[in-house]
Design an enzyme around this catalytic site. Structure first.
Site, PDB file in Angstrom:
ATOM      1  N   ASP A 255       0.661  10.537   1.797  1.00 34.58           N
ATOM      2  CA  ASP A 255       0.477   9.892   0.635  1.00 34.58           C
ATOM      3  C   ASP A 255       0.519  10.470  -0.541  1.00 34.58           C
ATOM      4  OD1 ASP A 255       0.164   7.538  -0.991  1.00 34.58           O
ATOM      5  OD2 ASP A 255      -2.047   7.403  -0.305  1.00 34.58           O
TER       6      ASP A 255
ATOM      7  N   SER B 156       0.750  -1.238  -0.120  1.00 40.58           N
ATOM      8  CA  SER B 156       0.061   0.054   0.061  1.00 40.58           C
ATOM      9  C   SER B 156       0.916   1.256  -0.271  1.00 40.58           C
ATOM     10  CB  SER B 156      -0.831   0.005   1.210  1.00 40.58           C
ATOM     11  OG  SER B 156      -1.291   1.209   1.376  1.00 40.58           O
ATOM     12  N   GLY B 157       0.544   2.368  -0.870  1.00 47.15           N
ATOM     13  CA  GLY B 157       1.147   3.415  -0.923  1.00 47.15           C
ATOM     14  C   GLY B 157       0.863   4.221   0.286  1.00 47.15           C
ATOM     15  N   LEU B 158      -0.222   4.119   0.747  1.00 49.27           N
ATOM     16  CA  LEU B 158      -0.897   4.973   1.893  1.00 49.27           C
ATOM     17  C   LEU B 158       0.168   4.317   3.213  1.00 49.27           C
ATOM     18  CD1 LEU B 158      -2.489   6.814   3.866  1.00 49.27           C
ATOM     19  CD2 LEU B 158      -3.969   4.922   3.748  1.00 49.27           C
TER      20      LEU B 158
ATOM     21  N   ASN C 147      -3.849  10.971  -1.832  1.00 51.89           N
ATOM     22  CA  ASN C 147      -4.703   9.806  -1.510  1.00 51.89           C
ATOM     23  C   ASN C 147      -6.077  10.047  -2.016  1.00 51.89           C
ATOM     24  OD1 ASN C 147      -6.685   8.109   0.400  1.00 51.89           O
ATOM     25  ND2 ASN C 147      -4.625   7.195   0.344  1.00 51.89           N
ATOM     26  N   SER C 148      -6.736   8.906  -2.506  1.00 47.64           N
ATOM     27  CA  SER C 148      -8.113   9.049  -3.150  1.00 47.64           C
ATOM     28  C   SER C 148      -9.134   9.515  -1.990  1.00 47.64           C
ATOM     29  CB  SER C 148      -8.515   7.710  -3.656  1.00 47.64           C
ATOM     30  OG  SER C 148      -7.640   7.326  -4.724  1.00 47.64           O
TER      31      SER C 148
ATOM     32  N   ASP D 212       1.378  -1.127  -4.872  1.00 48.62           N
ATOM     33  CA  ASP D 212       0.419   0.121  -5.274  1.00 48.62           C
ATOM     34  C   ASP D 212       1.433   1.272  -5.687  1.00 48.62           C
ATOM     35  OD1 ASP D 212      -0.854   2.438  -5.051  1.00 48.62           O
ATOM     36  OD2 ASP D 212      -1.323   2.592  -3.130  1.00 48.62           O
TER      37      ASP D 212
ATOM     38  N   LYS E 145       0.267  12.413  -6.938  1.00 48.94           N
ATOM     39  CA  LYS E 145      -0.948  12.073  -6.640  1.00 48.94           C
ATOM     40  C   LYS E 145      -1.287  12.317  -5.264  1.00 48.94           C
ATOM     41  CE  LYS E 145      -1.633   9.083  -4.247  1.00 48.94           C
ATOM     42  NZ  LYS E 145      -1.936   7.651  -3.857  1.00 48.94           N
TER      43      LYS E 145
ATOM     44  N   ASP F  29       0.986   3.939  -7.455  1.00 49.67           N
ATOM     45  CA  ASP F  29       0.472   5.189  -7.607  1.00 49.67           C
ATOM     46  C   ASP F  29       0.262   5.568  -9.293  1.00 49.67           C
ATOM     47  OD1 ASP F  29       0.515   5.536  -4.892  1.00 49.67           O
ATOM     48  OD2 ASP F  29       2.277   6.665  -4.833  1.00 49.67           O
TER      49      ASP F  29
ATOM     50  N   ARG G 119      -5.857   1.044 -12.376  1.00 46.57           N
ATOM     51  CA  ARG G 119      -6.780   1.558 -11.411  1.00 46.57           C
ATOM     52  C   ARG G 119      -7.697   2.607 -11.791  1.00 46.57           C
ATOM     53  NH1 ARG G 119      -5.036   2.919  -5.228  1.00 46.57           N
ATOM     54  NH2 ARG G 119      -6.328   4.836  -4.666  1.00 46.57           N
TER      55      ARG G 119
ATOM     56  N   HIS H  14     -12.188   1.461  -7.894  1.00 47.44           N
ATOM     57  CA  HIS H  14     -12.202   2.302  -6.565  1.00 47.44           C
ATOM     58  C   HIS H  14     -13.546   3.053  -6.578  1.00 47.44           C
ATOM     59  CE1 HIS H  14     -10.447   2.605  -2.906  1.00 47.44           C
ATOM     60  NE2 HIS H  14      -9.323   3.480  -2.962  1.00 47.44           N
TER      61      HIS H  14
ATOM     62  N   GLU I 278      -2.611   3.939 -11.162  1.00 47.59           N
ATOM     63  CA  GLU I 278      -3.947   4.658 -11.246  1.00 47.59           C
ATOM     64  C   GLU I 278      -3.907   5.804 -12.099  1.00 47.59           C
ATOM     65  OE1 GLU I 278      -3.164   5.072  -7.104  1.00 47.59           O
ATOM     66  OE2 GLU I 278      -3.639   7.261  -6.944  1.00 47.59           O
TER      67      GLU I 278
HETATM   68  C1  SPV Z   1      -3.308   2.588  -0.765  1.00 45.11           C
HETATM   69  O1  SPV Z   1      -3.449   1.547   0.223  1.00 45.11           O
HETATM   70  O2  SPV Z   1      -2.420   3.194  -0.755  1.00 45.11           O
HETATM   71  C2  SPV Z   1      -4.476   2.651  -1.700  1.00 45.11           C
HETATM   72  C3  SPV Z   1      -5.927   2.272  -1.188  1.00 45.11           C
HETATM   73  O3  SPV Z   1      -4.062   3.523  -2.563  1.00 45.11           O
HETATM   74  S1  SPV Z   1      -6.730   3.634  -0.950  1.00 45.11           S
HETATM   75  O4  SPV Z   1      -5.689   4.331   0.442  1.00 45.11           O
HETATM   76  O5  SPV Z   1      -7.882   3.006  -0.349  1.00 45.11           O
HETATM   77  O6  SPV Z   1      -6.899   4.444  -1.841  1.00 45.11           O
HETATM   78 MG    MG Z   2      -2.372   4.255  -2.722  1.00 45.40          MG
END
Ligand code: SPV
Ligand code: MG
Length: 571
Positions: free
Chosen positions: A64, A52-54, A128-129, A91, A126, A93, A165, A196, A120
């Protein structure tokens, strides 16, 4: 497939990830963010890891927002891949730049054993979404298709997967745009689509899945619609569910609670039982494998190990051993055991096991492993030795705990090639009283180095024996309490020790009983004679004299004359 045939599990990580994506089963991936969490994910039974990027940003303490550079992320992934043999889907990004960055990323990920990457359709850098997702600009669809193609063209492992993504639902562009983009990415070569959503219900994901109609594997991240029963995803034909951030969140709340508690209570006592034991950390780090490898590869370099018998309070020393065992008595400013351990370390013997018994809680010498003979009050030296049986491998010195000696004595002993060798002091041939044990009868007397004869041990007086024929003859000296057992001698020592253990009186047996049993079993025990230069601490008088002896061992000691005094040395 025949239901009884086990599913074929491909060996390469990339093939396993691909199989998960294309399988008809609903599969699951768990977030990990460093080597330790990657191992925990594997142990929990998951088949793959979401890098996970986060979570990776968070464990670095950054946002993130591509604040960690992509090479820092890839370095972190290397630890994760080393700690766990699971496939890792990074992930990635936006791919950290344009098509060219994606090409290089894919090659570097393959080199580090990463099974796939998810990119994505947003713009670099980027966010975080879940942070103001509507405001985030999407990538141009054609440009993003070029990134997918570039990534697919640069992979050398056919099973490396690129997951595309789609952020159109997050950014508020609607279902049609999401489907249009997903189809374009599929045609560009994406191995799966990650759709997502940030809604708390799964409705738009389920609608997307219906419209998508199985055109390719669908991956989802139900962080926001977490209360949806998993069965719903299964029925919707989802390929893979990513639990995206739950380990970093679990670690965060545990660390916050523990830090707060320790800070406010200023003690560890309230948290110790509710956090992982230090040994659990060692286990997760695979510390045992290191020890085994050390035995395999370091045996010639390491100078072996020592087992120190330190269970007794000390007869005649009751007045000074109320709160500690004999080995913890202070001699010239430091405990007796410290002198002994330092002497071992000086010879490169660093693996030192001390068998404690009486007031073992007071043994706090650094650099040792402590095992405890719980039966110390009713048992003798061999029972203590048996407590350290697991340590009797490789070259090992077995030592009484109450010894001080000049360093050459131990040096010469550990250099002996004999399977068994002991140190005998030829200056001590008369007992001050009949109860004194450890007198040694040998194949020849001490020639003080004149002829270089090999001398072997024939008998050592033990605390148990009433009298023996040999005891009517004058002994050749006194065993000082040091026995060196070479690796080759260990199986024989183990055999003799287990024979003695079968005896009803085993609990009463002392070290001389073991030496005599070895001799009776036909073993040759080499004798190294010394003439003084050591001390045992058996009574208050020894205790007093030991201080002078020890002082003389200290660097630049002035009182050299004291070192030659050997009389009264006794075990
Ligand atoms: C992550 O885990 O970094 C993701 C998923 O990209 S989310 O945080 O849900 O966008
Ligand atoms: Mg991410």
């Amino acid at each position: 497939m025949n239901a009884r045939e086990p599913a074929f599990v491909p060996t390469s990580r990339s093939a396993r990830l691909r199989q998960m994506l294309v399988s008809n089963e609903l599969e699951f991936m768990m977030e990990a963010h460093n080597g330790l969490s990657a191992r925990i994910v594997r142990e929990a039974g998951f088949k793959a890891i979401w890098g996970s990027g986060l979570a990776i940003s968070a464990q670095f303490g950054v946002r993130d927002n591509n604040e960690a550079s992509w090479t820092q992320v890839v370095d972190n992934l290397e630890f994760m891949a080393d700690a766990s043999d699971l496939p890792i889907l990074l992930d990635g990004d936006t791919g950290y730049g344009n098509f060219n960055n994606v090409r290089r990323l894919v090659r570097k990920l393959e080199q580090r054993g990463i099974a796939g990457v998810c990119i994505e359709d947003k713009q670099f850098p980027k966010t975080n979404s879940f942070i103001n997702g509507e405001a985030q600009p999407l990538a141009d669809m054609d440009e993003f298709c070029g990134k997918i193609k570039a990534g697919k063209d640069s992979q050398s492992d056919e099973n490396f997967s690129i997951v595309a993504r789609v952020e159109a639902l997050i950014a508020g562009w609607g279902m049609d745009e999401a489907l249009r983009r997903a189809e374009a990415y599929r045609q560009a070569g994406a191995d799966a689509i990650l759709i997502h959503s940030k809604l708390s219900r799964p409705d738009e994901i389920l609608e997307f899945a219906r419209e998508w109609a199985g055109r390719g594997p669908l991956v989802i991240v139900p962080t926001k619609y977490y209360s949806t029963p998993t069965e719903v995803f299964r029925e919707a034909g989802i390929s893979t569910v990513i639990w995206a951030n739950h380990l970093i969140r679990a670690a965060t709340s545990a660390m916050q609670a523990v830090a707060k508690e320790i800070h406010s209570s200023e003690t560890l006592v309230n948290v110790e039982d509710s956090i992982a034991a230090v040994n659990e950390i060692f286990r997760l780090q695979d510390a045992d494998e290191y020890s085994e490898a050390e035995d395999r590869y370091l045996s010639s370099a390491s100078a072996g190990s020592a087992v120190v018998l330190a269970a007794s309070r000390g007869k005649g020393l009751e007045a000074v051993t109320e709160d500690r065992p004999k080995v913890m008595l202070p001699i010239a400013g430091k405990p007796l055991l410290r002198w002994l351990v330092d002497a071992f370390k000086k010879q490169g013997v660093n693996d030192i096991t001390v068998v404690g018994g009486y007031r073992a809680d007071a043994i706090d010498t650094a650099g040792i492993k402590l095992v405890v003979n719980e039966q110390h009050a009713q048992s003798g030296e061999l029972a203590s030795l048996a407590c350290a049986a697991a340590k009797l491998s490789g070259d090992t010195v077995i030592s009484y705990g109450d010894l001080l000696f000049r360093s050459y004595i131990l040096r010469d002993l550990v250099e002996s090639e004999a399977a068994f060798s002991v140190v005998v002091d030829s200056s001590l041939t008369e007992a001050e009283n009949a109860s004194v044990r450890d007198f040694a009868w040998c194949s020849a007397g001490d020639d003080r180095g004149l002829f270089g004869n090999k001398v072997t041990l024939r008998h050592v007086s033990s605390g148990q024996e009433a009298s023996s024929a040999i005891a009517s003859q004058t002994p050749h000296g006194r065993w000082v309490g040091l026995l060196n057992v070479r690796e080759a001698g260990q199986p024989r020592l183990a055999a003799v020790l287990s024979q003695l253990q079968a005896r009803a009186d085993f609990a009463t047996l002392d070290m001389p009983a073991l030496l005599n049993a070895l001799i009776e079993a036909g073993e040759s025990i080499e004798v190294q004679y010394v003439h003084g230069h050591w001390r045992g601490v058996n009574d208050l008088e020894d205790f007093r004299r030991a201080g002078d002896f020890a002082h003389a061992q200290a660097p630049f000691a002035a009182n050299v004359a004291a070192t030659d005094a050997a009389s009264g040395a006794a075990q």
